[in-house]
Write a protein that holds these residues in place. Sequence first.
Motif, short mmCIF file in Angstrom:
data_model
loop_
_atom_site.label_atom_id
_atom_site.label_comp_id
_atom_site.label_asym_id
_atom_site.label_seq_id
_atom_site.Cartn_x
_atom_site.Cartn_y
_atom_site.Cartn_z
N THR A 21 0.84 -1.21 0.00
CA THR A 21 0.00 0.00 0.00
C THR A 21 0.87 1.25 0.00
O THR A 21 0.63 2.18 -0.77
N ILE A 22 1.89 1.26 0.83
CA ILE A 22 2.78 2.43 0.90
C ILE A 22 3.47 2.64 -0.44
O ILE A 22 3.56 3.77 -0.94
N THR A 23 3.93 1.55 -1.08
CA THR A 23 4.60 1.64 -2.38
C THR A 23 3.63 2.17 -3.44
O THR A 23 4.02 3.00 -4.28
N LYS A 24 2.36 1.72 -3.41
CA LYS A 24 1.35 2.22 -4.37
C LYS A 24 1.14 3.73 -4.18
O LYS A 24 1.05 4.47 -5.15
N HIS A 25 1.08 4.16 -2.94
CA HIS A 25 0.89 5.59 -2.67
C HIS A 25 2.09 6.41 -3.17
O HIS A 25 1.90 7.53 -3.65
N ILE A 26 3.30 5.83 -3.06
CA ILE A 26 4.49 6.52 -3.56
C ILE A 26 4.42 6.62 -5.07
O ILE A 26 4.65 7.69 -5.65
N ARG A 27 4.05 5.53 -5.76
CA ARG A 27 3.97 5.52 -7.23
C ARG A 27 2.88 6.49 -7.72
O ARG A 27 3.03 7.14 -8.75
N ALA A 28 1.79 6.54 -6.97
CA ALA A 28 0.66 7.41 -7.37
C ALA A 28 0.97 8.88 -7.10
O ALA A 28 0.25 9.76 -7.55
N GLY A 29 2.04 9.16 -6.34
CA GLY A 29 2.41 10.52 -6.03
C GLY A 29 1.70 11.07 -4.82
O GLY A 29 1.82 12.25 -4.48
N ARG A 30 0.92 10.25 -4.16
CA ARG A 30 0.20 10.66 -2.96
C ARG A 30 1.16 10.87 -1.79
O ARG A 30 0.90 11.68 -0.90
N LEU A 31 2.27 10.10 -1.79
CA LEU A 31 3.26 10.13 -0.71
C LEU A 31 4.61 10.45 -1.34
O LEU A 31 5.05 9.75 -2.25
N SER A 32 5.26 11.53 -0.90
CA SER A 32 6.56 11.89 -1.50
C SER A 32 7.70 11.23 -0.73
O SER A 32 7.60 11.00 0.48
N VAL A 33 8.77 10.92 -1.47
CA VAL A 33 9.95 10.25 -0.89
C VAL A 33 11.22 10.95 -1.35
O VAL A 33 11.22 11.67 -2.35
N THR A 34 12.31 10.71 -0.61
CA THR A 34 13.66 11.11 -1.03
C THR A 34 14.53 9.86 -1.01
O THR A 34 14.11 8.80 -0.52
N GLN A 35 15.74 9.97 -1.55
CA GLN A 35 16.66 8.82 -1.56
C GLN A 35 17.94 9.19 -0.83
O GLN A 35 18.43 10.32 -0.95
N ASP A 36 18.48 8.21 -0.08
CA ASP A 36 19.75 8.45 0.60
C ASP A 36 20.92 8.11 -0.33
O ASP A 36 20.70 7.81 -1.52
N ASP A 37 22.12 8.15 0.18
CA ASP A 37 23.32 7.90 -0.64
C ASP A 37 23.34 6.49 -1.24
O ASP A 37 23.93 6.27 -2.29
N GLN A 38 22.73 5.52 -0.56
CA GLN A 38 22.70 4.15 -1.06
C GLN A 38 21.52 3.89 -1.99
O GLN A 38 21.35 2.78 -2.48
N GLY A 39 20.68 4.87 -2.21
CA GLY A 39 19.55 4.69 -3.11
C GLY A 39 18.30 4.19 -2.41
O GLY A 39 17.32 3.83 -3.06
N ASN A 40 18.28 4.15 -1.07
CA ASN A 40 17.10 3.72 -0.31
C ASN A 40 16.07 4.84 -0.30
O ASN A 40 16.42 6.01 -0.13
N LYS A 41 14.80 4.46 -0.44
CA LYS A 41 13.72 5.46 -0.40
C LYS A 41 13.41 5.78 1.05
O LYS A 41 13.21 4.88 1.86
N LEU A 42 13.35 7.10 1.35
CA LEU A 42 13.07 7.55 2.71
C LEU A 42 11.85 8.47 2.68
O LEU A 42 11.70 9.32 1.81
N ILE A 43 10.98 8.30 3.71
CA ILE A 43 9.74 9.08 3.81
C ILE A 43 9.85 9.95 5.06
O ILE A 43 10.17 9.46 6.15
N ASP A 44 9.59 11.23 4.90
CA ASP A 44 9.67 12.16 6.02
C ASP A 44 8.52 11.90 6.98
O ASP A 44 7.40 11.54 6.57
N ALA A 45 8.73 12.12 8.29
CA ALA A 45 7.70 11.90 9.31
C ALA A 45 6.49 12.81 9.07
O ALA A 45 5.33 12.38 9.20
N ALA A 46 6.75 14.04 8.66
CA ALA A 46 5.64 14.97 8.39
C ALA A 46 4.78 14.47 7.25
O ALA A 46 3.54 14.63 7.25
#
Length: 191
Positions: A21-46
């Motif tokens: 569900t979280i991945t679907k929301h990220i793909r749909a643009g409902r939930l924004s993410v950033t990537q760290d130096d290793q390429g891991n997707k990170l979601i802000d608490a806010a």
Amino acid sequence: MTNTKYTISAANRITGKSRTTITKHIRAGRLSVTQDDQGNKLIDAAELIRVYGDDCNFDREEKSTDQTSAGHSTGNSSLEVQQLKDQLARETTERERERQQYREQIEHLQETLKRAQEGQNSVTRLLENQKQGRGDWEEAIKTIEKRLANQEQATKAELESLKAAANKKLMRYRDALEKERNKSFWQRLWS
């Protein structure tokens, strides 16, 4: 709240929503993410609070993190204990090998000392015997010297007689050679 950015797995624990569900929301643009130096997707608490609101419970993630770090420290300490045991076993083996070498060296040195003492005792006995029978030694040496002098004289006399015999033969050969030279050609031919 100690962390402000979370992985998808951590967001799953905080929100109670599945990773899918979280991945679907990220793909749909409902939930924004950033990537760290290793390429891991990170979601802000806010961002998690904005999208999931009251479903967010950050205490669940902190408890999970505490348990994981406790598990890691327990795992690390048991690994360290095992490594220390292995190192202790290696060092114990090494110390035993060294002790065995020292024992062998001590035995070798004791044997060498024993042989040296036996040799010293033998020399001492010989010297004591020599001191007691000193006149016998001197007399034996004088006897040997006389015998050698007699053999030397006998050898000289024999050498002189051999020289004299060799000189006589040499003279006879010279005389015969001289006679042979004095013969005439016809005398040599018919003789």
